[in-house]
Design a protein around this motif. Structure first.
Motif, mmCIF file in Angstrom:
data_model
loop_
_atom_site.group_PDB
_atom_site.id
_atom_site.type_symbol
_atom_site.label_atom_id
_atom_site.label_comp_id
_atom_site.label_asym_id
_atom_site.label_seq_id
_atom_site.Cartn_x
_atom_site.Cartn_y
_atom_site.Cartn_z
ATOM 1 N N GLN A 161 45.875 39.461 35.600
ATOM 2 C CA GLN A 161 44.956 38.322 35.535
ATOM 3 C C GLN A 161 45.606 37.063 36.095
ATOM 4 O OE1 GLN A 161 43.361 36.532 31.651
ATOM 5 N NE2 GLN A 161 41.586 37.672 32.433
ATOM 6 N N THR A 162 44.808 36.293 36.832
ATOM 7 C CA THR A 162 45.260 35.020 37.378
ATOM 8 C C THR A 162 44.052 34.115 37.545
ATOM 9 O OG1 THR A 162 46.583 34.000 39.136
ATOM 10 C CG2 THR A 162 44.987 35.658 39.808
ATOM 11 N N SER A 163 44.272 32.940 38.096
ATOM 12 C CA SER A 163 43.160 32.047 38.426
ATOM 13 C C SER A 163 43.439 31.396 39.773
ATOM 14 C CB SER A 163 42.961 30.981 37.341
ATOM 15 O OG SER A 163 44.135 30.215 37.162
ATOM 16 N N THR A 213 40.464 39.107 37.424
ATOM 17 C CA THR A 213 40.993 40.090 36.479
ATOM 18 C C THR A 213 40.859 41.491 37.055
ATOM 19 O OG1 THR A 213 40.280 38.688 34.624
ATOM 20 C CG2 THR A 213 40.874 40.972 34.120
ATOM 21 N N TRP A 214 41.922 42.259 36.927
ATOM 22 C CA TRP A 214 41.907 43.683 37.314
ATOM 23 C C TRP A 214 42.299 44.491 36.092
ATOM 24 C CZ3 TRP A 214 46.386 46.518 40.126
ATOM 25 C CH2 TRP A 214 45.976 47.813 40.510
ATOM 26 N N TRP A 245 37.085 32.040 46.754
ATOM 27 C CA TRP A 245 36.899 33.488 46.583
ATOM 28 C C TRP A 245 35.856 33.947 47.596
ATOM 29 C CZ3 TRP A 245 38.914 37.506 43.833
ATOM 30 C CH2 TRP A 245 38.147 38.658 43.666
ATOM 31 N N THR A 246 36.224 34.865 48.493
ATOM 32 C CA THR A 246 35.288 35.276 49.548
ATOM 33 C C THR A 246 34.399 36.436 49.133
ATOM 34 O OG1 THR A 246 36.732 36.923 50.591
ATOM 35 C CG2 THR A 246 37.040 34.599 51.240
ATOM 36 N N GLY A 247 34.792 37.170 48.090
ATOM 37 C CA GLY A 247 34.017 38.335 47.664
ATOM 38 C C GLY A 247 34.427 39.633 48.324
ATOM 39 N N GLN A 248 35.375 39.582 49.259
ATOM 40 C CA GLN A 248 35.864 40.797 49.910
ATOM 41 C C GLN A 248 36.952 41.435 49.033
ATOM 42 O OE1 GLN A 248 34.760 42.102 53.015
ATOM 43 N NE2 GLN A 248 33.130 40.611 52.593
ATOM 44 N N GLU A 266 33.166 32.863 38.349
ATOM 45 C CA GLU A 266 33.026 31.643 39.140
ATOM 46 C C GLU A 266 33.368 30.397 38.336
ATOM 47 O OE1 GLU A 266 32.556 29.699 42.591
ATOM 48 O OE2 GLU A 266 32.020 31.821 42.442
ATOM 49 N N GLY A 267 32.890 30.331 37.095
ATOM 50 C CA GLY A 267 33.093 29.120 36.309
ATOM 51 C C GLY A 267 34.550 28.843 35.994
#
Length: 316
Positions: free
Chosen positions: A219-221, A249-250, A228-231, A243-244
């Motif tokens: 986890q990070t931010s 998180t993986w 964040w591109t969504g790819q 988004e907020g």
């Protein structure tokens, strides 16, 4: 359990990591000091064997042995403490000549010995069966001069003292512009330039050596000015972005042993974009520090750590 004697059946009880023997000529216990149940590669173990003459007669010409089982012992580190060592059988042997104060074990007299050994730093992983490793040791006491009227076996054995070995869990976080491990294509100037958009892929990887791990989480931010591109691409688990909170998180339910060694590495890849604003310093942060966690299913060891933040230098 017990042994047959001339006057009947002599019973004794077994207790994990030690053996308490009633109505036998020697009470024998064999333990790992500190009540160690699990251990990591390269760490030390100190064993202690205690023995007590429970009869009314002295015991002479005795032998105390400890046999080591398991390929993970580093025999070059063995500190035998007044014992001889037979490398062909991995057996330590103590005799009265090495312990002159106990040359004769008088009635009710107690004695003890210790020995120390380390585990190997490098754990062999060559086949699917190389998993859930343990190291074991078993003690025995015997004498050729036990009076026949005692009606007991000459050899008294402890139970097997067993210690489980933790897996090794490896976590990493890296950035890439050009990479052959993902089909995601990056664009923009590299190094980045002020007011120009550049994309990078972030790669998280998890490798696991000998035991299954569960509850794996990275986890990070995202820092300010990182998009964040969504790819995304993953080899397993769930990769999410909120988004907020801008939290990435993986999570993976479990990772089997030999991942990254005999089996492919577990990997998650996602793309971010930066557009350096004016007056940006010489390096721009792509990702804040990444935390990770996992649990060894075999030993219950908790793995936790933090991976460094990722930054990229700007064009001069």
């Amino acid at each position: 359990m017990g042994v047959n004697a001339e006057n009947g059946f002599l019973g004794y009880t077994r207790v994990k990591d030690s053996t308490s023997i009633s109505e036998a000529y020697v009470a024998l216990s064999h333990n790992v000091k500190g009540d160690v149940q699990t251990i990591s590669a390269g760490e030390d173990l100190t064993y202690k064997i205690t023995f007590e003459n429970t009869t009314d007669v002295p015991i002479r010409n005795w032998r105390l042995r400890a046999k080591l089982s398991g390929e993970l012992y580093d025999l070059s580190t063995l500190v035998p403490s007044n014992a001889s060592f037979d490398a062909s059988t991995n057996t330590l042997t103590w005799t009265p000549s090495g312990l002159p104060d106990l040359r004769v074990l008088e009635a009710g007299e107690k004695g003890s010995v210790e020995y120390k050994i380390s585990l190997k730093d490098r754990v062999p992983v060559n086949s699917p069966d190389d998993k859930n490793y343990t190291v074991q040791s078993k003690a025995s006491f015997e004498s050729d001069e036990i009076p026949a009227e005692l009606g007991v076996n000459k050899v008294v054995e402890s139970n097997i003292s067993e210690v489980k070995m933790h897996t090794k869990f490896f976590a990493s976080s890296t950035k890439n512009y050009n990479s052959n491990i993902s089909s995601i294509v990056n664009s923009g100037p590299n190094p980045p330039q002020i007011n120009k958009r550049t994309t990078y892929t972030i790669k998280w990887e998890a490798d696991n050596l000998t035991n299954t791990v569960s509850g794996v989480k990275f986890q990070t931010s995202l820092p300010p000015n990182v998009e964040w591109t969504g790819q995304t691409e993953t080899g397993g688990g769930d990769l999410t972005y909120k988004e907020g909170s801008r939290v990435v998180t993986w999570t993976i339910d479990s990772i089997p042993p030999h991942t990254g060694f005999l089996n492919p590495t577990q990997r998650a890849v996602f793309q971010v974009a930066i557009t350096p604003p004016p007056n940006t310093e010489s390096r721009m942060q792509l990702l804040k520090p990444t935390s990770y966690e996992a649990t060894d299913v075999f030993t219950n060891k908790q793995f936790q750590g933090t991976l460094e933040r990722l930054r990229v230098p700007l064009a001069q």
